[in-house]
Structures are given as structure tokens and as C-alpha cells.
Design a protein around this motif. Structure first.
Motif, PDB file in Angstrom:
ATOM      1  N   TRP A 107       3.563  15.867   0.012  1.00  0.00           N
ATOM      2  CA  TRP A 107       2.561  15.623   0.278  1.00  0.00           C
ATOM      3  C   TRP A 107       2.676  14.400   1.452  1.00  0.00           C
ATOM      4  N   LEU A 108       2.059  14.797   2.442  1.00  0.00           N
ATOM      5  CA  LEU A 108       2.211  13.654   3.856  1.00  0.00           C
ATOM      6  C   LEU A 108       0.961  12.611   3.741  1.00  0.00           C
ATOM      7  N   ILE A 109       1.338  11.698   2.889  1.00  0.00           N
ATOM      8  CA  ILE A 109       0.020  10.445   2.561  1.00  0.00           C
ATOM      9  C   ILE A 109       0.333   9.540   3.450  1.00  0.00           C
ATOM     10  N   ILE A 110       1.521   8.779   3.567  1.00  0.00           N
ATOM     11  CA  ILE A 110       2.070   7.716   4.404  1.00  0.00           C
ATOM     12  C   ILE A 110       2.498   8.381   5.387  1.00  0.00           C
ATOM     13  N   ASN A 111       2.025   7.925   6.969  1.00  0.00           N
ATOM     14  CA  ASN A 111       2.450   8.346   8.308  1.00  0.00           C
ATOM     15  C   ASN A 111       1.590   9.670   8.562  1.00  0.00           C
ATOM     16  N   ASP A 112       0.870  10.039   7.820  1.00  0.00           N
ATOM     17  CA  ASP A 112      -0.051  11.248   8.170  1.00  0.00           C
ATOM     18  C   ASP A 112      -0.381  11.268   9.754  1.00  0.00           C
ATOM     19  N   PRO A 113      -0.578  12.206  10.333  1.00  0.00           N
ATOM     20  CA  PRO A 113      -0.720  12.705  11.648  1.00  0.00           C
ATOM     21  C   PRO A 113      -1.982  11.860  12.188  1.00  0.00           C
ATOM     22  N   LEU A 114      -3.131  11.909  11.600  1.00  0.00           N
ATOM     23  CA  LEU A 114      -4.406  11.624  11.514  1.00  0.00           C
ATOM     24  C   LEU A 114      -4.777  10.038  11.584  1.00  0.00           C
ATOM     25  N   GLY A 115      -3.716   9.499  10.791  1.00  0.00           N
ATOM     26  CA  GLY A 115      -3.711   8.169  10.690  1.00  0.00           C
ATOM     27  C   GLY A 115      -4.496   7.497   9.584  1.00  0.00           C
ATOM     28  N   ALA A 157      -0.405  13.670 -16.558  1.00  0.00           N
ATOM     29  CA  ALA A 157      -1.572  14.000 -15.764  1.00  0.00           C
ATOM     30  C   ALA A 157      -1.379  14.971 -14.520  1.00  0.00           C
ATOM     31  N   THR A 158      -0.374  15.004 -13.936  1.00  0.00           N
ATOM     32  CA  THR A 158      -0.216  15.788 -12.780  1.00  0.00           C
ATOM     33  C   THR A 158       0.902  16.859 -12.996  1.00  0.00           C
ATOM     34  N   GLY A 159       1.617  16.883 -14.097  1.00  0.00           N
ATOM     35  CA  GLY A 159       2.830  17.788 -14.323  1.00  0.00           C
ATOM     36  C   GLY A 159       3.957  17.629 -13.371  1.00  0.00           C
ATOM     37  N   PHE A 160       3.830  16.568 -12.632  1.00  0.00           N
ATOM     38  CA  PHE A 160       5.140  16.263 -11.491  1.00  0.00           C
ATOM     39  C   PHE A 160       6.379  15.763 -12.187  1.00  0.00           C
ATOM     40  N   ASP A 161       7.360  16.480 -12.008  1.00  0.00           N
ATOM     41  CA  ASP A 161       8.801  15.854 -12.534  1.00  0.00           C
ATOM     42  C   ASP A 161       9.604  15.498 -11.476  1.00  0.00           C
ATOM     43  N   ARG A 162       8.963  15.569 -10.168  1.00  0.00           N
ATOM     44  CA  ARG A 162       9.509  14.943  -8.892  1.00  0.00           C
ATOM     45  C   ARG A 162       8.520  14.974  -7.985  1.00  0.00           C
ATOM     46  N   PRO A 163       8.756  14.049  -6.997  1.00  0.00           N
ATOM     47  CA  PRO A 163       7.427  13.727  -5.916  1.00  0.00           C
ATOM     48  C   PRO A 163       7.178  14.823  -5.139  1.00  0.00           C
ATOM     49  N   PRO A 164       6.063  14.957  -5.199  1.00  0.00           N
ATOM     50  CA  PRO A 164       5.012  16.062  -4.499  1.00  0.00           C
ATOM     51  C   PRO A 164       5.443  16.060  -3.227  1.00  0.00           C
ATOM     52  N   PHE A 207       0.809  -1.175  -0.050  1.00  0.00           N
ATOM     53  CA  PHE A 207       0.035   0.051   0.024  1.00  0.00           C
ATOM     54  C   PHE A 207       0.859   1.314   0.093  1.00  0.00           C
ATOM     55  N   ALA A 208       2.027   1.209   0.846  1.00  0.00           N
ATOM     56  CA  ALA A 208       2.907   2.249   0.759  1.00  0.00           C
ATOM     57  C   ALA A 208       3.362   2.742  -0.535  1.00  0.00           C
ATOM     58  N   PHE A 209       3.885   1.568  -1.161  1.00  0.00           N
ATOM     59  CA  PHE A 209       4.610   1.762  -2.411  1.00  0.00           C
ATOM     60  C   PHE A 209       3.585   2.288  -3.386  1.00  0.00           C
ATOM     61  N   LEU A 210       2.439   1.966  -3.258  1.00  0.00           N
ATOM     62  CA  LEU A 210       1.299   2.339  -4.258  1.00  0.00           C
ATOM     63  C   LEU A 210       0.853   3.807  -4.165  1.00  0.00           C
ATOM     64  N   PHE A 211       0.719   4.286  -2.731  1.00  0.00           N
ATOM     65  CA  PHE A 211       0.360   5.620  -2.612  1.00  0.00           C
ATOM     66  C   PHE A 211       1.224   6.523  -2.035  1.00  0.00           C
ATOM     67  N   ALA A 212       2.287   6.227  -1.783  1.00  0.00           N
ATOM     68  CA  ALA A 212       3.445   7.381  -1.300  1.00  0.00           C
ATOM     69  C   ALA A 212       3.656   8.172  -2.352  1.00  0.00           C
ATOM     70  N   PRO A 213       3.961   9.577  -2.047  1.00  0.00           N
ATOM     71  CA  PRO A 213       4.130  10.849  -2.973  1.00  0.00           C
ATOM     72  C   PRO A 213       5.112  10.269  -4.272  1.00  0.00           C
ATOM     73  N   SER A 214       5.854   9.391  -3.909  1.00  0.00           N
ATOM     74  CA  SER A 214       6.943   8.879  -4.913  1.00  0.00           C
ATOM     75  C   SER A 214       6.543   7.355  -5.563  1.00  0.00           C
ATOM     76  N   GLY A 215       5.146   7.026  -5.001  1.00  0.00           N
ATOM     77  CA  GLY A 215       4.619   5.635  -5.222  1.00  0.00           C
ATOM     78  C   GLY A 215       4.302   5.312  -6.905  1.00  0.00           C
ATOM     79  N   TRP A 216       3.758   4.237  -6.922  1.00  0.00           N
ATOM     80  CA  TRP A 216       3.410   3.746  -8.387  1.00  0.00           C
ATOM     81  C   TRP A 216       2.487   4.498  -9.063  1.00  0.00           C
ATOM     82  N   LEU A 217       1.315   4.774  -8.212  1.00  0.00           N
ATOM     83  CA  LEU A 217       0.043   5.445  -8.900  1.00  0.00           C
ATOM     84  C   LEU A 217       0.469   7.057  -9.463  1.00  0.00           C
ATOM     85  N   ILE A 218       1.289   7.696  -8.467  1.00  0.00           N
ATOM     86  CA  ILE A 218       1.626   8.850  -9.078  1.00  0.00           C
ATOM     87  C   ILE A 218       2.701   8.963 -10.145  1.00  0.00           C
TER      88      ILE A 218
END
Length: 572
Positions: free
Chosen positions: A148-156, A139-146, A121-132
């Protein structure tokens, strides 16, 4: 032979008491071992007077109440979301072709350990993950990982999503097993003939009976989700962490006094889980009242097409995310140079596998040895207990054996930490058999669940015929019942092995770090950044249970290639 038969008869007679002692003993000892230090009494560390100072000290640790809140809300939210999706899908597609297709995908997902699913799940949804990566940069315009605090976010939220991903297959299979015992088709046919819609018919006439069957697994999900450690270390917040992770940190603190604080934290964890269970019980009462009110109004809710589409989308999404998580683990384990935002690595190879083969061997062998031993003990005790019920027809024994599910409801960190303290006190920690027996505490309830229905569903005419021919009860058990139950027994063995391989806290605390398994080593890598190495360990952790289930399916065909023995029983 007479002496052997007497010994076997005594074993069958004494098995339930032995099992309750074997499983409840560690639970009670663990609660005692954590309760006394929480109140300051632990002579080996200089605590000889009862005090509540350590309880106060735990309460005043910065972020403590946030950690408690995380544990409670993660436990309740995980269970509620998983339960609603599973029951909604059952209600919407019970007799539809989609149900059978999803079942074929969901069942194997049960064998994926929690830690491996969390890494995927982490490898899939991390800011540098496969989905992004798949969406960038077109589609996103990113040429480097954004940033974003997706994994280990403070609210869980990442922790919540990772747990839902694993608990849905568990509740799905528990519900599927329970549904086979309550005549679902007849109930639905009656309700549909009265004009009820598909979903409301299920909720009205099937849900009450089904819920009674799966209530205990639901409580187990609440307890596990509110006190999970391995998934929280991978996906959960860090500052502050969830309460069980905080307790683990206190236990590993070089300051010996923090052991008392850790024990106090374990007591609070027990209270947090109990509070979550009470909240769920309150929700049961409220939902039951609301359902009675709606039923009294004669509602039929026939137009449920949109709701059915929503549940199908939710279940398909869970399956696709689970499969994508496993795929990305495999890709990272073989990846060479792979820069962001490339969708796939430039090179694939087995170089990292070869470099780490020697390091994998020890933890993998430990996991296999512990898993095989714990599973054989659990399945053997399960069969003996079930045979005892059949011989003596004692319903009290069956009710007493319900106590074996308490270790699934009591938070692991709350009593295993107490057991570890006692084992350290007497120098019994860090060896093979204490770890194995602790695994039995958690493996046995699942093997009992897996075999109970199949054992009681055996056609009694086979046993009656054998008795008429002069066969003893022991011969009937070994020569007739066990061959008839070959497939369910192998399935229970595979399930038990899967549960054992996935155990993290029992292995870490009881093994004292000296009995490493593939699971403890994989979770230890979570703090590092080597995704290739994490992918290798997580994939090995996933392959071990998968091999067990493949053997469970293949062995009956290999043993009986040209014959179908007791087809009706084996299908069950």
C-alpha cells in the motif's frame, strides 16, 4: 550610572526601529536575492542580462504544475481542517470538563518539532507501521507488509495528515490565548439566554471577535503548510514532489544554471502561497455572508449533540495519534530484532544509543547553541520593545511592529533561498551567527506573541507605587516588572527555543550544510531505511524542547520555593 541610564533609555527608544530593520532587512534582501536571479541577473554565475527564460524553463519542467497544485491544496486543506476541528471543539466544550483535560494534553504537543511528529506518524501508519502490526495477522490476515502506498502518496494525503497533526495544537493555543481577551463567558451567557444552542451561540457571538485575533496565525499556517520542506521530505510525494521540495532539489543540482531555475521556482512558490491566501480571503467573505443570512433567519440550532460528539472524537483522535507517534519513536529507538507482524520487538536495549552518541553530540550542541542564542536575543528585544510601548504609549509603534509577522506569512523557501545566494556571493554563509540571526527572524514573532498580553496585563499600581518612592523607569523595569514576569518570560524562552530547534530550511540553506543541527540530520535520514537511527534522532529532537518547557515550569518554584509572587500575574 547616569551614562548607563542614558544608554538604556536610548536602547528602549530605538528598539522598535532596530527590530523592524533586523527582521524586515533579511526579508527584503531575500526577495531581492531571489527575484534578480529568477530574471537571469546574477553576475557571480555569469548572468548579466535580464531575461524571462528561466521562468519559462521552470514552467516547462515535467510535473511542475502538479507540484504547484500540491502546495496550494495542501496549504488550504491543512488550514481548513485544523481550523474547523479547533473552533468546533472550542464551541462544543468551552466550559466542559473535557476542555480542560484536552488542554493539558494539547499544550505539550506544541513542543514536538514538525519533523519528529512526521517521523512518528510515518512509523505509525506505514504499511509496516505499528498500527498494522497491532492488527496483524489476527484482524488483517497479513503476515508481511501490504503493498500500500500510504506514506509519500502522489496526492499528498499523508503530508496533509501529518501537517494537521501539528497545526491543530498551534491553532488551539493561539485560540486559547485570544479567547482570554474577549470575555467569552459573558458573550455565551447572553446568547444561551436567548435560546441559542451551545455551538451556534459560540459561532454567532464569539467567533467573529475570536477570528480577528487569530487571523494572522491562520495566515501563518497557510504559508507554512504550502511551503513546508522537512515534513514534505518525510511524508510528501516524490515524483513529482511539492514545489518547495522541487526548489530545494534544483538548488542542490550540480548544474550551476539550475540555481537560476530554483530562483524562478521560488518566485512561483511565492505566487502559489499568495494565491492560497487570496482563496482563503474569498472563503472568509463567503462564510461571513452565509452566517449573516442564517442569523437573519433567527436559527437557534439547539440540537447539536451529534456535532459535539463528532468534534470530541476528532480532537481525541488527534491527541491519541500524537501520543502514539511519540511512543513508537521511543520504541524504535530501543528496538532490537523486530520482524513483521510482531506487535513489539523481541529485545529492547540502549546499544544503538551508545553506538551513535558521538555522532549525536555535535548536531545537538549546535542546535542548543543556536537555539539559546536566538531565543535570548528574541526575548530581550521583545521585552525592550514592550517596555518602549509602555513608556511612550505610542500605538503607532505597536502597529509598526506587526510587520515582524511578515516572515511567518512569506514562504521560507521564497526568500531564504535569496538570502543564501547573497551570503554565498559575499562569503558569509556556513557560519554560526548568520544561522542564528536567521533563526531570530522566525523566533521573535512567537516570543512577542507569548509576552505581549502578560506585559500589558501587569497591574500598574505596582509601578505607580515605585515611581512615588523615587524609583527610575529603568529600576522599575529590572527590579519589578521582570521578576513579576518571570513565568511568562521563561515560557517565552521555552517556546522560542522550540521554534529554533525545529527550523530546517534556515539552518540548511544559511548554514550551507556546514552547521548541522539535530533537525537537519534527522531529516537527512528520511531517505534511509534505518528506523532505529531515525527514532533516536527524532526523539532527541523532541526531548530538547521538552527539557526547555520543564525548566520553564520548574525554575519559578526553585527560585521562590516558599513564596507566591504576584500570583495573579503569574497565573496569566
Amino acid at each position: 550610572m547616569t551614562m548607563i541610564n542614558r544608554a538604556l533609555n536610548f536602547l528602549f527608544w530605538a528598539a522598535p526601529a532596530l527590530v523592524i530593520l533586523l527582521l524586515m532587512g533579511p526579508l527584503l534582501a531575500g526577495l531581492l536575492g531571489v527575484g534578480a536571479p529568477a530574471l537571469g541577473y546574477f553576475p557571480a554565475l555569469g548572468g548579466v542580462e535580464l531575461t524571462v527564460d528561466y521562468l519559462h524553463k521552470a514552467l516547462h519542467v515535467p510535473g511542475f504544475w502538479h507540484s504547484v497544485h500540491l502546495s496550494i491544496w495542501i496549504g488550504l486543506a491543512t488550514t481548513l481542517i485544523s481550523f474547523v476541528i479547533v473552533i468546533g471543539f472550542f464551541a462544543a466544550f468551552w466550559d466542559a470538563p473535557l476542555f480542560g483535560k484536552i488542554t493539558r494534553f494539547v499544550s505539550p504537543l506544541m513542543s514536538v518539532p514538525h519533523a519528529a511528529a512526521a517521523f512518528g506518524f510515518a512509523f505509525l501508519f506505514a504499511p509496516s507501521g505499528w498500527l498494522i502490526r497491532l492488527l496483524s495477522p489476527w484482524a488483517t490476515g497479513f503476515d508481511r507488509p501490504p503493498d500500500w502506498l500510504i506514506i509519500n502518496d502522489p496526492l499528498g494525503y499523508a503530508l496533509l495528515a501529518g501537517l494537521v497533526l501539528k497545526e491543530i495544537p498551534f491553532l488551539f493555543l493561539m485560540s486559547l490565548s485570544a479567547a482570554s481577551q474577549i470575555n467569552v463567558d459573558q458573550r455565551l451567557k447572553l446568547a444561551r439566554s436567548l435560546g441559542y444552542g451551545r455551538i451556534w451561540a459560540w459561532i454567532t457571538v464569539v467567533m467573529p471577535a475570536l477570528y480577528r485575533q487569530i487571523r494572522l496565525p491562520i495566515f501563518a499556517v497557510i504559508a507554512f503548510s504550502s511551503s513546508v520542506v522537512d515534513v514534505a521530505l518525510i511524508l510528501g510525494p516524490n515524483l513529482p514532489p511539492s514545489l518547495p521540495v522541487q526548489i530545494l532539489r534544483w538548488m542542490n543540482d550540480p548544474d550551476i544554471e539550475m540555481r537560476f531555475v530554483a530562483a524562478a521556482g521560488a518566485v512561483f512558490q511565492l505566487g502559489a502561497t499568495l494565491f492560497a491566501l487570496l482563496v482563503w480571503r474569498f472563503l472568509e467573505i463567503v462564510c461571513s455572508y452565509l452566517m449573516r443570512q442564517m442569523q437573519a433567519k433567527g436559527m437557534r440550532h439547539q440540537n447539536d449533540g451529534a456535532v459535539r460528539a463528532l468534534f470530541s472524537l476528532a480532537m481525541l483522535t488527534i491527541v491519541l495519534i500524537s501520543l502514539a507517534s511519540l511512543i513508537i519513536l521511543g520504541i524504535w529507538s530501543l528496538a532490537g530484532y523486530w520482524r513483521f507482524p510482531e506487535a513489539l520487538p523481541r529485545t529492547l536495549g540502549l546499544n544503538r544509543w551508545m553506538d551513535n552518541a558521538s555522532y549525536l553530540w555535535g548536531p545537538t550542541l549546535n542546535a542548543v547553541n543556536i537555539g539559546v542564542a536566538a531565543t535570548l536575543i528574541s526575548v530581550g528585544l521583545t521585552l525592550i520593545c514592550l517596555e518602549n510601548e509602555c513608556r511612550h504609549n505610542i500605538r503607532l509603534t505597536q502597529k509598526a511592529l506587526r510587520l515582524i509577522y511578515l516572515p511567518l506569512i512569506v514562504p521560507q523557501i521564497a526568500f531564504i533561498s535569496g538570502i543564501s545566494i547573497l551570503l554565498v556571493r559575499y562569503g558569509l554563509d556556513g557560519s554560526f551567527w548568520p544561522v542564528t540571526l536567521m533563526h531570530v527572524v522566525f523566533v521573535f514573532p512567537y516570543t512577542y506573541l507569548a509576552l505581549e498580553a502578560s506585559f500589558h496585563d501587569l497591574d500598574p499600581r505596582y509601578m505607580q507605587t515605585a515611581t512615588a518612592l523615587g524609583k527610575s523607569q529603568n529600576r522599575i523595569f529590572f527590579h519589578i516588572k521582570l521578576p513579576m514576569l518571570l513565568r511568562p518570560i521563561l515560557t517565552a524562552l521555552a517556546l522560542g527555543f522550540t521554534i529554533s530547534v525545529a527550523q530546517y530550511i534556515p539552518t540548511l540553506l544559511i548554514g550551507a550544510g556546514r552547521v548541522p543541527t539535530i533537525t537537519t540530520e534527522a531529516v537527512a535520514l528520511a531517505s534511509g531505511g534505518d528506523r532505529r537511527l531515525i527514532g533516536i534522532y527524532a526523539l532527541v529532537q523532541t526531548l530538547l524542547p521538552a527539557i526547555g518547557f520543564v525548566l520553564a515550569l520548574a525554575l519559578p518554584k526553585l527560585l521562590y520555593p516558599n513564596k507566591i509572587y504576584f500570583a495573579k500575574q503569574q497565573e496569566r
